[in-house]
Design an enzyme around this catalytic site. Structure first.
Site, PDB file in Angstrom:
ATOM      1  N   GLU A 293     -93.565 -66.224  19.401  1.00 26.14           N
ATOM      2  CA  GLU A 293     -94.841 -66.539  18.746  1.00 26.14           C
ATOM      3  C   GLU A 293     -95.246 -67.993  18.924  1.00 26.14           C
ATOM      4  OE1 GLU A 293     -92.526 -64.542  17.469  1.00 26.14           O
ATOM      5  OE2 GLU A 293     -93.450 -62.941  16.302  1.00 26.14           O
TER       6      GLU A 293
ATOM      7  N   GLU B 154     -89.126 -58.091  15.164  1.00 26.21           N
ATOM      8  CA  GLU B 154     -89.291 -57.975  13.714  1.00 26.21           C
ATOM      9  C   GLU B 154     -89.271 -56.519  13.257  1.00 26.21           C
ATOM     10  OE1 GLU B 154     -92.808 -60.460  13.812  1.00 26.21           O
ATOM     11  OE2 GLU B 154     -91.775 -61.969  12.605  1.00 26.21           O
TER      12      GLU B 154
ATOM     13  N   GLY C  93     -93.196 -59.347  17.221  1.00 30.18           N
ATOM     14  CA  GLY C  93     -93.277 -58.245  16.265  1.00 30.18           C
ATOM     15  C   GLY C  93     -92.314 -57.112  16.613  1.00 30.18           C
TER      16      GLY C  93
ATOM     17  N   ALA D 218     -96.535 -58.074  18.907  1.00 32.40           N
ATOM     18  CA  ALA D 218     -97.870 -57.722  18.444  1.00 32.40           C
ATOM     19  C   ALA D 218     -98.755 -57.591  19.679  1.00 32.40           C
ATOM     20  CB  ALA D 218     -98.402 -58.813  17.532  1.00 32.40           C
TER      21      ALA D 218
HETATM   22  C1  HXC Z   1    -100.479 -56.768  24.684  1.00 33.56           C
HETATM   23  C2  HXC Z   1     -98.926 -56.623  26.372  1.00 33.56           C
HETATM   24  C3  HXC Z   1     -97.972 -57.320  25.576  1.00 33.56           C
HETATM   25  C4  HXC Z   1     -98.373 -57.730  24.255  1.00 33.56           C
HETATM   26  C5  HXC Z   1     -97.059 -56.852  27.459  1.00 33.56           C
HETATM   27  N1  HXC Z   1     -98.312 -56.355  27.522  1.00 33.56           N
HETATM   28  N2  HXC Z   1     -96.830 -57.442  26.284  1.00 33.56           N
HETATM   29  N3  HXC Z   1    -100.154 -56.353  25.919  1.00 33.56           N
HETATM   30  N4  HXC Z   1     -99.624 -57.420  23.866  1.00 33.56           N
HETATM   31  N5  HXC Z   1     -97.531 -58.367  23.441  1.00 33.56           N
HETATM   32  C6  HXC Z   1     -98.930 -55.650  28.649  1.00 33.56           C
HETATM   33  C7  HXC Z   1     -99.274 -56.584  29.771  1.00 33.56           C
HETATM   34  O1  HXC Z   1    -100.518 -57.214  29.521  1.00 33.56           O
HETATM   35  C8  HXC Z   1     -99.338 -55.629  30.942  1.00 33.56           C
HETATM   36  O2  HXC Z   1    -100.550 -54.911  30.893  1.00 33.56           O
HETATM   37  C9  HXC Z   1     -98.237 -54.632  30.629  1.00 33.56           C
HETATM   38  O3  HXC Z   1     -97.990 -54.752  29.227  1.00 33.56           O
HETATM   39  C10 HXC Z   1     -96.955 -54.939  31.361  1.00 33.56           C
HETATM   40  O4  HXC Z   1     -96.582 -56.272  31.111  1.00 33.56           O
HETATM   41  P1  HXC Z   1     -96.158 -57.296  32.261  1.00 33.56           P
HETATM   42  O5  HXC Z   1     -96.315 -58.655  31.697  1.00 33.56           O
HETATM   43  O6  HXC Z   1     -96.862 -56.974  33.515  1.00 33.56           O
HETATM   44  O7  HXC Z   1     -94.600 -56.919  32.419  1.00 33.56           O
HETATM   45  P2  HXC Z   1     -93.394 -57.893  32.815  1.00 33.56           P
HETATM   46  O8  HXC Z   1     -93.791 -58.769  33.973  1.00 33.56           O
HETATM   47  O9  HXC Z   1     -92.205 -57.004  32.927  1.00 33.56           O
HETATM   48  O10 HXC Z   1     -93.201 -58.863  31.569  1.00 33.56           O
HETATM   49  C11 HXC Z   1     -92.767 -58.346  30.365  1.00 33.56           C
HETATM   50  C12 HXC Z   1     -92.891 -59.400  29.220  1.00 33.56           C
HETATM   51  C13 HXC Z   1     -94.328 -59.943  29.188  1.00 33.56           C
HETATM   52  C14 HXC Z   1     -91.898 -60.545  29.525  1.00 33.56           C
HETATM   53  C15 HXC Z   1     -92.478 -58.710  27.932  1.00 33.56           C
HETATM   54  O11 HXC Z   1     -95.229 -58.828  29.177  1.00 33.56           O
HETATM   55  C16 HXC Z   1     -94.614 -60.786  27.976  1.00 33.56           C
HETATM   56  O12 HXC Z   1     -94.225 -61.939  27.928  1.00 33.56           O
HETATM   57  N6  HXC Z   1     -95.337 -60.216  26.997  1.00 33.56           N
HETATM   58  C17 HXC Z   1     -95.770 -60.948  25.819  1.00 33.56           C
HETATM   59  C18 HXC Z   1     -94.630 -61.112  24.879  1.00 33.56           C
HETATM   60  C19 HXC Z   1     -95.046 -61.861  23.615  1.00 33.56           C
HETATM   61  O13 HXC Z   1     -95.503 -63.027  23.669  1.00 33.56           O
HETATM   62  N7  HXC Z   1     -94.897 -61.221  22.434  1.00 33.56           N
HETATM   63  C20 HXC Z   1     -95.128 -61.836  21.181  1.00 33.56           C
HETATM   64  C21 HXC Z   1     -96.510 -61.531  20.750  1.00 33.56           C
HETATM   65  S1  HXC Z   1     -96.888 -62.414  19.251  1.00 33.56           S
HETATM   66  P3  HXC Z   1    -101.644 -55.018  32.070  1.00 33.56           P
HETATM   67  O14 HXC Z   1    -102.727 -54.094  31.618  1.00 33.56           O
HETATM   68  O15 HXC Z   1    -102.042 -56.446  32.122  1.00 33.56           O
HETATM   69  O16 HXC Z   1    -100.897 -54.566  33.289  1.00 33.56           O
HETATM   70  C22 HXC Z   1     -96.273 -61.482  18.023  1.00 33.56           C
HETATM   71  C23 HXC Z   1     -96.710 -61.888  16.645  1.00 33.56           C
HETATM   72  C24 HXC Z   1     -96.031 -61.034  15.612  1.00 33.56           C
HETATM   73  O17 HXC Z   1     -95.572 -60.560  18.206  1.00 33.56           O
HETATM   74  C25 HXC Z   1     -96.728 -61.130  14.317  1.00 33.56           C
HETATM   75  C26 HXC Z   1     -96.293 -60.031  13.402  1.00 33.56           C
HETATM   76  C27 HXC Z   1     -96.553 -58.644  13.887  1.00 33.56           C
END
Ligand code: HXC
Length: 227
Positions: free
Chosen positions: A131, A111, A108, A65
């Site tokens: 999450e 999912e 997400g 998400a």
């Molecule tokens: C918004 C995101 C994002 C996310 C990455 N980005 N994941 N933006 N939401 N979930 C953005 C970063 O801010 C960054 O933008 C760019 O993408 C590149 O990411 P980096 O972190 O620089 O890349 P990297 O070092 O390769 O790391 C990749 C990663 C990391 C390991 C995937 O980005 C990460 O941990 N992302 C979050 C993953 C996460 O927690 N997902 C679950 C979300 S909760 P900028 O502009 O800063 O360069 C969820 C709830 C679901 O999904 C509910 C139902 C839908």
């Protein structure tokens, strides 16, 4: 229709949706999920289309998400806007959907892959439900579809630890994905399977999809037989 965050195309009877929000690793913001749903519905009603493939980039299927969007919302916003509506609507698509996953499929994103009917993984695909690290639950299937796919112990481990290290081969061994292919072959494999499915009877295909999705987890069936 003009899409900004996905690229939509066809290959014969196969509808193709490529998530294309590279700056955010295909994080599922509202616009992206709205566009995916719109494209799916268009393919679902297009008589020329027999099956659909969803894919992302080599680096990310979808990193979850959109965290920035999520943090702006209060619980009342979430309830009022029905933010997970897109996820339930995807379940109403009657045509088979195949996910071709490369790179990150987290939260997400994992999912969304599980909302599809078949998942193929590229060798560098990695799955997880992080999450819990944000203090929320996997709200779009991580606590339900994942259990059906990999069983309770593995689903608990994935969701309770928030580890993002379920790599393609392990995902295959666990039953989450149907096969693992080289990064540059997984998409074409998904399309070829979608083409094969497209040659079958559409009503029978839709009924099979619906019947399999109605199936309760094997554990549930075991319980009924046991008593
Ligand atoms: C918004 C995101 C994002 C996310 C990455 N980005 N994941 N933006 N939401 N979930 C953005 C970063 O801010 C960054 O933008 C760019 O993408 C590149 O990411 P980096 O972190 O620089 O890349 P990297 O070092 O390769 O790391 C990749 C990663 C990391 C390991 C995937 O980005 C990460 O941990 N992302 C979050 C993953 C996460 O927690 N997902 C679950 C979300 S909760 P900028 O502009 O800063 O360069 C969820 C709830 C679901 O999904 C509910 C139902 C839908």
């Amino acid at each position: 229709t003009k899409y900004e965050m996905i690229i939509v195309s066809t290959d014969g009877p196969v509808g193709i949706i490529r998530l294309n929000r590279p700056d955010a690793l295909n994080a599922l913001c509202r616009q992206l999920t709205t566009e995916v749903l719109q494209a799916l519905k268009a393919f679902d009603t297009d008589r020329q289309i027999g099956a659909i493939v969803i894919t992302g980039s080599d680096r990310a299927f979808a990193a979850g998400a959109d965290i920035k969007e999520m943090y702006q919302k209060k619980l009342s916003d979430i309830l009022n806007e029905d933010v997970l509506n897109w996820a339930s609507e995807i379940s109403s698509i009657r045509k088979p959907i195949i996910a071709a996953v490369n790179g990150y499929a987290f939260g997400g994103g994992c999912e969304l892959a599980m909302m599809c009917d078949i998942i193929y993984a590229g060798e560098k695909a990695v799955f997880g439900q992080p999450e819990i690290n944000l203090g929320v639950i996997p709200g779009a299937g991580g606590t339900q579809r994942l259990v059906k796919a990999v069983g309770k112990s593995k689903a608990m481990e994935i969701c309770l630890t928030g580890n993002v290290n379920l790599r393609a081969q392990e995902a295959y061994a666990a039953g989450l994905v149907s096969g693992v292919y080289p990064v540059d072959k997984v998409f074409s494999h998904a399309v070829s399977v979608a083409k094969k499915i497209s040659q079958q009877s559409q009503p029978a295909i839709a009924m099979i999809k619906s019947a399999i999705n109605e199936c309760k987890s094997p554990l549930h069936i075991l319980t009924i037989e046991h008593y």
